[in-house]
Design a protein around this motif. Sequence first.
Motif, PDB file in Angstrom:
ATOM      1  N   PHE A 227      51.648   9.096  -7.605  1.00  0.00           N
ATOM      2  CA  PHE A 227      53.044   8.711  -7.658  1.00  0.00           C
ATOM      3  C   PHE A 227      53.392   8.112  -9.109  1.00  0.00           C
ATOM      4  N   GLY A 228      52.484   8.233  -9.956  1.00  0.00           N
ATOM      5  CA  GLY A 228      52.794   7.958 -11.433  1.00  0.00           C
ATOM      6  C   GLY A 228      52.765   6.420 -11.547  1.00  0.00           C
ATOM      7  N   ILE A 229      52.092   5.436 -10.716  1.00  0.00           N
ATOM      8  CA  ILE A 229      52.072   3.975 -10.850  1.00  0.00           C
ATOM      9  C   ILE A 229      51.149   3.722 -11.681  1.00  0.00           C
ATOM     10  N   GLU A 230      51.639   2.619 -12.538  1.00  0.00           N
ATOM     11  CA  GLU A 230      50.983   2.112 -13.741  1.00  0.00           C
ATOM     12  C   GLU A 230      49.403   1.380 -13.006  1.00  0.00           C
ATOM     13  N   ALA A 231      48.437   1.579 -13.742  1.00  0.00           N
ATOM     14  CA  ALA A 231      47.044   1.244 -13.178  1.00  0.00           C
ATOM     15  C   ALA A 231      47.067  -0.342 -13.059  1.00  0.00           C
ATOM     16  N   TRP A 232      47.773  -1.389 -14.053  1.00  0.00           N
ATOM     17  CA  TRP A 232      47.811  -2.625 -13.617  1.00  0.00           C
ATOM     18  C   TRP A 232      48.233  -2.959 -12.436  1.00  0.00           C
ATOM     19  N   LEU A 233      49.603  -2.253 -12.022  1.00  0.00           N
ATOM     20  CA  LEU A 233      50.040  -2.426 -10.804  1.00  0.00           C
ATOM     21  C   LEU A 233      49.415  -1.911  -9.675  1.00  0.00           C
ATOM     22  N   ALA A 234      48.851  -0.762  -9.688  1.00  0.00           N
ATOM     23  CA  ALA A 234      48.109  -0.134  -8.743  1.00  0.00           C
ATOM     24  C   ALA A 234      46.691  -1.184  -8.316  1.00  0.00           C
ATOM     25  N   ALA A 235      46.363  -1.754  -9.347  1.00  0.00           N
ATOM     26  CA  ALA A 235      45.231  -2.699  -9.136  1.00  0.00           C
ATOM     27  C   ALA A 235      45.678  -3.859  -8.652  1.00  0.00           C
ATOM     28  N   LEU A 236      46.814  -4.478  -8.853  1.00  0.00           N
ATOM     29  CA  LEU A 236      47.370  -5.982  -8.496  1.00  0.00           C
ATOM     30  C   LEU A 236      47.744  -5.686  -6.964  1.00  0.00           C
ATOM     31  N   LEU A 237      48.643  -4.645  -6.676  1.00  0.00           N
ATOM     32  CA  LEU A 237      49.031  -4.504  -5.409  1.00  0.00           C
ATOM     33  C   LEU A 237      48.451  -5.133  -4.275  1.00  0.00           C
ATOM     34  N   PRO A 238      47.035  -4.587  -3.934  1.00  0.00           N
ATOM     35  CA  PRO A 238      46.300  -5.180  -2.714  1.00  0.00           C
ATOM     36  C   PRO A 238      46.138  -6.674  -2.897  1.00  0.00           C
ATOM     37  N   THR A 239      45.978  -7.485  -4.244  1.00  0.00           N
ATOM     38  CA  THR A 239      45.753  -8.527  -4.009  1.00  0.00           C
ATOM     39  C   THR A 239      47.251  -9.507  -3.834  1.00  0.00           C
ATOM     40  N   VAL A 240      48.156  -8.824  -4.279  1.00  0.00           N
ATOM     41  CA  VAL A 240      49.349  -9.639  -4.048  1.00  0.00           C
ATOM     42  C   VAL A 240      49.947  -9.687  -2.480  1.00  0.00           C
ATOM     43  N   LEU A 241      49.633  -8.475  -1.921  1.00  0.00           N
ATOM     44  CA  LEU A 241      49.747  -8.371  -0.385  1.00  0.00           C
ATOM     45  C   LEU A 241      48.967  -9.280   0.415  1.00  0.00           C
ATOM     46  N   CYS A 242      47.829  -9.402  -0.096  1.00  0.00           N
ATOM     47  CA  CYS A 242      46.688 -10.210   0.598  1.00  0.00           C
ATOM     48  C   CYS A 242      47.007 -11.667   0.393  1.00  0.00           C
ATOM     49  N   ALA A 243      47.726 -12.206  -0.591  1.00  0.00           N
ATOM     50  CA  ALA A 243      47.830 -13.508  -0.966  1.00  0.00           C
ATOM     51  C   ALA A 243      49.318 -13.789  -0.255  1.00  0.00           C
ATOM     52  N   ILE A 244      50.012 -12.913  -0.157  1.00  0.00           N
ATOM     53  CA  ILE A 244      51.460 -13.049   0.549  1.00  0.00           C
ATOM     54  C   ILE A 244      51.209 -13.272   1.943  1.00  0.00           C
ATOM     55  N   LEU A 245      50.307 -12.167   2.347  1.00  0.00           N
ATOM     56  CA  LEU A 245      50.055 -12.501   4.003  1.00  0.00           C
ATOM     57  C   LEU A 245      49.342 -13.916   4.317  1.00  0.00           C
ATOM     58  N   GLY A 246      48.170 -14.261   3.182  1.00  0.00           N
ATOM     59  CA  GLY A 246      47.502 -15.521   3.718  1.00  0.00           C
ATOM     60  C   GLY A 246      48.389 -16.738   3.420  1.00  0.00           C
TER      61      GLY A 246
END
Length: 355
Positions: free
Chosen positions: A328-347
Amino acid sequence: MNTIERYIARVVFSSFAALALIILGLDLLFSFLTELGDTRNQYQFVDAMMFMLMTTPRRLYEYLPLLAMIGALVGIGRLANNSELVILRAAGMSTYRIVYAVMKAAFFLMLVGFLLGQLVVPVSEEYAQTSKAIKMADGKVQLSGKKKGFWHKESSEFVHFSLVEPSGKLHGVTRYKFEADQQLESIEYSKMAEYTDGQWRLYDTELTRFSNNKTQVEQIPEKIWDVSLQPALLSVIVLKPDYLAMTDLYDLSDYLEQQGLDASSFKLSFWRKAYQPLAIGALVLIGISFVFGPLRSVAMGTRLFYGIITGLSFKYLQDFMGPAATVFGIEAWLAALLPTVLCAILGWLMLKRAG
């Protein structure tokens, strides 16, 4: 840090240490049994034990986010089971202050993870992998086939190394040189290459040239190899991107881009390492929110089950974001950050809901 915060941190850290011993012990045991199947030639029982010892830092580094989350889950769960959380909150200690105390313990794990990833894992893993390959080859590394080894591209050349030693010496160097119209110009095989006096030297070389439907073979005892590849980059050829230091990943990404090659996997590994402290913090936050929320009054085994499922889900999401970033052409920094952000928001949402 006052007495109560130190007590909370000590409980959480002791839970982490116990889990690390159990999980790492089981992983090393089963991996060692598998490793015994590779014993042959000079690679024997003692060497397999040394290999397991040298790969232990890498295993701990890989398990660290999961261990941090389950350690927080079990540690705070122990306080809840002993009604100590009730006492602490009745004494006026807020939920967020308890979270702050746990995060202080998690900070130590973040520091350990950073030091392991930057200083220990790249060195120990390179030594383990190359030592094993040399002993298994039993001095016949130059005869290994093209299905194994390492590939490198520079300009119009594709180069294959059968084996790379930690000292920088190369064995079984095969160079495929192409013309501008993509026709194969020559194949050059050298038994060994060594970096001395600021340049590469090839030894026992057999050069095969292709021209006008004819082949010409030449034997060259020693020659200079003009290539921009530096010995410092050899470790990044030997190891998987996730095992490299951030500085090596950055240098290799830049080098690959200069050669017109895809560096997305190395960029993704770089940002994963950069965000690992944040990932540990986000997973610890989820572990705490489980205890204050839906898992407050359940058995310890149930907490462990949900903790393992959550940690594995985070790992699978990280693994999924790699191919997704490419597709999907996502930037590497964003692809690596997204799982962490989702976990932080959920927590955070679960913790806020629990009050």
